[in-house]
Scaffold this active site. Structure first.
Site, mmCIF file in Angstrom:
data_model
loop_
_atom_site.group_PDB
_atom_site.id
_atom_site.type_symbol
_atom_site.label_atom_id
_atom_site.label_comp_id
_atom_site.label_asym_id
_atom_site.label_seq_id
_atom_site.Cartn_x
_atom_site.Cartn_y
_atom_site.Cartn_z
ATOM 1 N N TYR A 310 0.793 -1.232 0.000
ATOM 2 C CA TYR A 310 0.000 0.000 0.000
ATOM 3 C C TYR A 310 0.827 1.284 0.000
ATOM 4 O O TYR A 310 0.263 2.376 -0.035
ATOM 5 C CB TYR A 310 -1.022 -0.036 1.143
ATOM 6 C CG TYR A 310 -1.980 -1.193 0.943
ATOM 7 C CD1 TYR A 310 -3.066 -1.068 0.092
ATOM 8 C CD2 TYR A 310 -1.747 -2.430 1.533
ATOM 9 C CE1 TYR A 310 -3.909 -2.142 -0.147
ATOM 10 C CE2 TYR A 310 -2.592 -3.508 1.307
ATOM 11 C CZ TYR A 310 -3.670 -3.351 0.459
ATOM 12 O OH TYR A 310 -4.503 -4.412 0.210
ATOM 13 N N ASP A 343 5.170 -7.925 -1.269
ATOM 14 C CA ASP A 343 3.942 -8.108 -2.042
ATOM 15 C C ASP A 343 4.266 -8.115 -3.535
ATOM 16 O O ASP A 343 5.439 -8.228 -3.952
ATOM 17 C CB ASP A 343 2.922 -7.021 -1.657
ATOM 18 C CG ASP A 343 1.482 -7.526 -1.716
ATOM 19 O OD1 ASP A 343 0.931 -7.584 -2.820
ATOM 20 O OD2 ASP A 343 0.924 -7.883 -0.656
ATOM 21 N N ASP A 344 3.248 -7.983 -4.338
ATOM 22 C CA ASP A 344 3.320 -7.958 -5.792
ATOM 23 C C ASP A 344 4.442 -7.031 -6.289
ATOM 24 O O ASP A 344 4.548 -5.902 -5.816
ATOM 25 C CB ASP A 344 1.954 -7.461 -6.284
ATOM 26 C CG ASP A 344 1.806 -7.517 -7.779
ATOM 27 O OD1 ASP A 344 2.753 -7.937 -8.470
ATOM 28 O OD2 ASP A 344 0.712 -7.145 -8.255
ATOM 29 N N LYS A 451 1.326 -15.165 1.031
ATOM 30 C CA LYS A 451 0.040 -14.534 0.725
ATOM 31 C C LYS A 451 -0.351 -15.001 -0.673
ATOM 32 O O LYS A 451 0.237 -14.558 -1.661
ATOM 33 C CB LYS A 451 0.189 -13.015 0.779
ATOM 34 C CG LYS A 451 -1.062 -12.237 0.373
ATOM 35 C CD LYS A 451 -0.811 -10.726 0.528
ATOM 36 C CE LYS A 451 -2.000 -9.883 0.101
ATOM 37 N NZ LYS A 451 -1.713 -8.427 0.232
ATOM 38 N N ASP A 453 -2.811 -15.018 -3.611
ATOM 39 C CA ASP A 453 -3.802 -14.010 -4.014
ATOM 40 C C ASP A 453 -4.489 -14.405 -5.327
ATOM 41 O O ASP A 453 -4.014 -15.284 -6.050
ATOM 42 C CB ASP A 453 -3.073 -12.675 -4.176
ATOM 43 C CG ASP A 453 -4.007 -11.478 -4.003
ATOM 44 O OD1 ASP A 453 -5.236 -11.675 -3.969
ATOM 45 O OD2 ASP A 453 -3.490 -10.347 -3.904
ATOM 46 N N CYS A 495 -6.145 -14.752 -0.183
ATOM 47 C CA CYS A 495 -6.584 -13.409 -0.567
ATOM 48 C C CYS A 495 -7.264 -13.530 -1.924
ATOM 49 O O CYS A 495 -6.908 -14.394 -2.720
ATOM 50 C CB CYS A 495 -5.384 -12.468 -0.629
ATOM 51 S SG CYS A 495 -5.808 -10.731 -0.873
ATOM 52 N N ARG A 510 -7.848 -12.982 4.124
ATOM 53 C CA ARG A 510 -8.327 -11.619 3.891
ATOM 54 C C ARG A 510 -9.830 -11.698 3.773
ATOM 55 O O ARG A 510 -10.361 -12.508 3.026
ATOM 56 C CB ARG A 510 -7.727 -11.077 2.597
ATOM 57 C CG ARG A 510 -6.556 -10.162 2.821
ATOM 58 C CD ARG A 510 -6.919 -8.822 3.400
ATOM 59 N NE ARG A 510 -7.615 -8.043 2.399
ATOM 60 C CZ ARG A 510 -7.032 -7.509 1.343
ATOM 61 N NH1 ARG A 510 -5.737 -7.638 1.148
ATOM 62 N NH2 ARG A 510 -7.746 -6.839 0.473
ATOM 63 N N ASP A 514 -9.517 -4.248 -0.438
ATOM 64 C CA ASP A 514 -8.258 -3.570 -0.149
ATOM 65 C C ASP A 514 -8.511 -2.235 0.540
ATOM 66 O O ASP A 514 -9.414 -1.492 0.169
ATOM 67 C CB ASP A 514 -7.501 -3.269 -1.444
ATOM 68 C CG ASP A 514 -6.894 -4.512 -2.059
ATOM 69 O OD1 ASP A 514 -7.322 -5.623 -1.713
ATOM 70 O OD2 ASP A 514 -5.995 -4.354 -2.899
HETATM 71 C C1 9PG Z 1 -1.326 -6.985 -5.400
HETATM 72 C C2 9PG Z 1 -2.565 -6.677 -4.627
HETATM 73 C C3 9PG Z 1 -2.345 -6.719 -3.109
HETATM 74 C C4 9PG Z 1 -3.663 -6.603 -2.387
HETATM 75 C C5 9PG Z 1 -4.612 -7.688 -2.863
HETATM 76 C C6 9PG Z 1 -4.799 -7.570 -4.357
HETATM 77 O O1 9PG Z 1 -8.090 -4.448 -9.848
HETATM 78 N N1 9PG Z 1 -8.611 -4.718 -8.723
HETATM 79 O O2 9PG Z 1 -9.817 -4.588 -8.516
HETATM 80 C C7 9PG Z 1 -7.778 -5.186 -7.690
HETATM 81 C C8 9PG Z 1 -8.345 -5.639 -6.494
HETATM 82 C C9 9PG Z 1 -7.530 -6.054 -5.490
HETATM 83 C C10 9PG Z 1 -6.173 -6.024 -5.657
HETATM 84 C C11 9PG Z 1 -5.591 -5.581 -6.842
HETATM 85 C C12 9PG Z 1 -6.404 -5.171 -7.856
HETATM 86 O O3 9PG Z 1 -5.382 -6.329 -4.604
HETATM 87 O O4 9PG Z 1 -5.828 -7.614 -2.216
HETATM 88 O O5 9PG Z 1 -3.488 -6.724 -0.985
HETATM 89 O O6 9PG Z 1 -1.697 -7.927 -2.736
HETATM 90 O O7 9PG Z 1 -3.540 -7.659 -5.012
HETATM 91 O O8 9PG Z 1 -1.545 -6.908 -6.773
#
Ligand code: 9PG
Length: 791
Positions: A310, A343-344, A451, A453, A495, A510, A514
């Site tokens: 974040y 994270d990502d 994590k 996802d 997640c 989760r 977010d």
């Molecule tokens: C990494 C993130 C973080 C985050 C996760 C997830 O496009 N979207 O609507 C969208 C929703 C959630 C999102 C990313 C994009 O977040 O919840 O904590 O890890 O992936 O990419």
């Protein structure tokens, strides 16, 4: 006709009419009259409905031992019909629980395979989408109904979202379902393809379970499934008093049933609900935990740490991680983080998990090693079932991509500025690949927290290689394989994950959208058209589900309420930051920071300090059925300094408001007087009478009060050392002329504590607030034991 009963339900089954009825003993809970069950199936190119006028035979009742205690069961067989399908309905009433279970088995003795659509375990009234067309002029077609027994019912429905991110909360019968307006765009990430997204007022849908209740007379009925190992379960309800209907079904996903084969659903479940009982959904949630092999209480450690997402989003580097790691190590005597989660952004591409971004030149293993050598737990983010269309894997293995009937790749949602793809994890070699991606991250690279996802991508609608297993079954199997591959010691956080199939296999989950450094959802700087999106990233949406899904915490897993953002330069007001902190602290789940740690000023870092260690306990969300966004939370705590309550009220309006802490609202005895300390302002009061008013609470702000009944004895009233205002005290020994106090869990902090004493204490620097309240400054860096004496 036969009946089965326990202390909570009276079930009567009419095999001849292929119907059953359910009367809860609870006087204000809805009853169900003439419940239908049915199966939609396709044979050749035609859809059929297996429902009416089937020949029935009834087995003798039997008593069976089960993980839910003793069950009284009875099975009814319907059919076979003209295509050789037989339905076996087993009803089971636990003797000692306020629950009723039933499930359906479909046996196929015909000669051609069929594909299963909706397997409807309960329907009353007419819901067009259920495809069960009532023949208006047919022979006395019984529609069935649900009935609120008491006059003046105000119906409402608690809806549970499919996955981690998706809106969960209660909607009144004059409101409309909280659905996304951008379904074509991001629907795959948000919506179970088997669950409708109704538009009309008073018409709602839900995943796995939902609660239909009466806000006026305080009774309700929970309908749901005990597991999602076989199918995803969905609900739809019409709450308009003039057109009532209710349907609960398992999504067959057009899985094939061969001649000679059989298919069984997960257990469907009813629970009567007292809306004013603190733990209203407890019996159901506990039964789900048992059904999924979990103990009565999940006593895993609550994750505490830092996550890169974040602040940096995908723009991370080994350097950025190291910088934050170094800072975390530097302040660890004040703010004791445990986990450093990357994270990502570390990977070369979404889908290419074996190659690294240029910003991680040495890969993931040395970083994990360094995190460990600094005394932290290394964590890594992975999305094993989703692919970027430009990933190497997508190019190398086009057959692994989930496709639709036309052979086109299925849209897995618009993420990372592209329409993403999903893997077909029903193929053994594809699943083996995904499992190996996860295994490598733990076993080879040394991460002990993963994590995982975008897991919904394993359960999208599409045409899979294996057409005999439902989406839920394929996902459950994938989760089991992942757990087997990493072993029991690795912490798995789910997640973007459909909740049901994950229960019992993930340590943490989760449970919300977010968080973001702003209140309302926005996108590319625009707020207006995104403001009402129920699960787009935003502090409001994160808070929504953190509250409404608090009852899952420590039952199904440890709840992860997403990160606490405390940076001063965000678009969150100080009041909004305090509300976010309050929700994260009081709902008991993970406490994760996600700011640039090197830039946090001391007064903001202090907020993190005040939340640690986590309270960890499941709270009561008192108005979970009465407001879309709950605004009243209570938690009862106990420690060396006795027992006390934390009471919270939120101002979710967009204007300043006066909030009262009303003792009766919180089920406290209004004939007693209480000592109260508000945490964020430090204000101390004696509460006498029914309520106490806090004026001018900022928009989206809150009051967080520690409340203790007053006796003549010396008492601990609260402190700024820890958000619990009491768990920091590990020794409390009153003696004749004073009290000895020990602080255990709050090293490295200093601040005010407040005591109420029968006489004026001796010593310097003590502030007398009157009415027996005294403020002392303590510095736990210097000492942790204090003796306070009266003059
Ligand atoms: C990494 C993130 C973080 C985050 C996760 C997830 O496009 N979207 O609507 C969208 C929703 C959630 C999102 C990313 C994009 O977040 O919840 O904590 O890890 O992936 O990419």
């Amino acid at each position: 006709m036969f009946s089965l009963e326990n202390a909570s339900f009276f079930l009567s089954v009419d095999p001849q009419r292929n119907l059953f009825s359910v009367a809860p003993r609870q006087k204000n809970a809805p009853s169900l009259k003439d419940v239908h069950f049915s199966v939609r199936y396709r044979r050749g190119g035609t859809w059929y409905q297996l429902e009416e006028n089937l020949q029935a035979s009834v087995d003798a009742p039997s008593d069976e031992a089960s993980i839910h205690g003793e069950l009284r069961t009875r099975m009814v067989r319907f059919g076979p019909n003209r295509h050789g399908l037989t339905i076996e309905m087993t009803f089971a009433l636990p003797r000692a629980l306020p629950l009723l279970f039933w499930r359906m088995k479909i046996r196929h003795t015909g000669n051609r395979p069929v594909s299963l659509g909706r397997i409807e375990l309960l329907r009353v009234g007419f819901i067009s989408a259920s495809q069960a067309r009532p023949r208006r002029n047919g022979p006395g077609y019984p529609r069935g109904d649900y009935v609120f027994p008491l006059k003046g019912a105000v119906p409402a429905f608690f809806s549970n979202g499919w996955g981690s991110w998706n809106y969960t909360g209660t909607m009144g019968f004059t409101e409309h379902f909280h659905r996304t307006r951008f379904g074509w765009f991001n629907g795959p990430m948000r919506v179970n393809p088997g669950t409708p997204q109704p538009r009309a007022d008073g018409r709602f849908a839900s995943d796995m379970f939902g609660v239909l209740g009466d806000r006026a007379n305080r009774g309700g009925l929970l309908l749901g499934f005990l597991s999602q190992k076989e199918h995803f379960g969905s609900l739809e309800v019409l709450t308009n008093p003039l057109s009532r209907a209710l349907s609960l079904w398992a999504n067959g996903d057009e899985t094939q049933l061969e001649p000679g084969g059989e298919m069984v659903t997960d257990w469907a479940c009813l629970q009567s609900v007292h809306l004013d009982v603190a733990d209203a959904l407890g019996p159901y949630l506990d039964a789900v935990a048992r059904e999924n092999g979990l103990p009565a209480e999940v006593d895993a450690e609550i994750p505490v740490g830092w996550c890169s997402w974040y602040e940096y989003f995908q723009h991370i580097s080994a350097e950025v991680i190291r910088m934050n790691l170094a800072q975390a190590a530097r302040f660890s005597d004040q703010v004791n983080l445990d986990l450093i989660q990357v994270d990502d952004g570390w990977q070369a591409q979404i889908g290419d998990w074996d190659r690294f971004s240029p910003a991680f030149p040495n890969g993931a293993a040395p970083l994990a090693q360094q995190i460990r050598s600094e005394g932290f737990k290394p964590g890594l983010w992975l999305a094993p079932f989703i692919l970027h269309p430009r990933s190497r894997l997508a190019a190398d293995q086009p057959d692994w991509i989930l496709r639709n009937r036309l052979g086109l790749p299925v849209n897995a949602g618009f993420v990372w500025n592209t329409f993403t793809r999903a893997l077909d994890i029903s193929r053994p070699e594809v699943l083996a690949h995904a499992v190996n991606v996860v295994r490598r991250a733990s076993e080879d690279w040394g991460n002990t927290y993963l994590k995982l996802d975008f897991l919904y991508a394993g359960a999208l609608g599409g045409r899979r290689a294996d057409r005999t297993r439902s989406r839920a079954k394929i996902l459950r199997n994938a989760f089991e394989e992942i757990r087997k591959a990493v072993g029991p010691e690795i912490t798995l956080l789910g997640c973007g994950c459909p909740l049901g199939p994950a229960i019992g296999l993930f340590d943490a989950m989760r449970i919300n959208a977010d968080v973001a450094p702003y209140w309302f959802p926005r996108f590319l700087g625009h707020e207006r058209i995104f403001r009402r999106e129920p699960d787009f990233p935003s502090a409001r949406n994160a808070i929504q589900n953190a509250l409404t899904r608090a009852p899952l915490h420590r039952r199904w897993w440890v709840n992860d309420p997403d990160c606490l953002l405390i940076r001063p330069d965000s678009d969150l007001s100080p009041a909004e930051v305090r509300s976010l902190a309050t929700v994260i602290a009081l709902t008991g789940g993970s406490v994760l920071l996600s700011d640039d740690l090197t830039k946090l000023p001391p007064e903001r870092l202090k907020m993190a300090q005040q939340l640690l260690p986590p309270i960890g306990k499941r709270p009561e969300i008192q108005d979970w059925f009465d407001s879309a966004m709950p605004a009243r939370v209570r938690i009862d705590l106990e420690g060396a300094a006795g027992r006390w309550h934390l009471l919270v009220r939120f101002n979710w309006t967009d204007r300043p408001a006066d909030l009262s802490i009303d003792l009766q609202d919180f089920q406290l005895d209004p004939s007693r007087s209480y000592a109260l300390r508000e945490f964020w302002t430090g204000e101390v009061r004696t509460v006498e009478g029914e309520a106490t008013l806090f004026t001018g609470i900022a928009p989206h702000g809150c009051v967080l009060a520690a409340v203790r009944p007053i006796s003549g004895a010396p008492m601990y009233v609260g402190s700024e050392l820890h958000v619990s205002q009491g768990l920091e005290v590990t020794g409390w020994e009153p003696f004749q002329h004073g009290v000895r106090l020990t602080f255990g869990i709050a090293p490295g902090r200093d601040g005010c504590i407040v005591l109420r004493l029968p006489e004026k204490p001796a010593g310097e620097g003590i502030e007398d607030l009157g009415d027996g309240f005294y403020v002392f400054r303590v510095n736990l860096r210097l000492e942790s034991r204090f003796e306070i004496r009266y003059a």
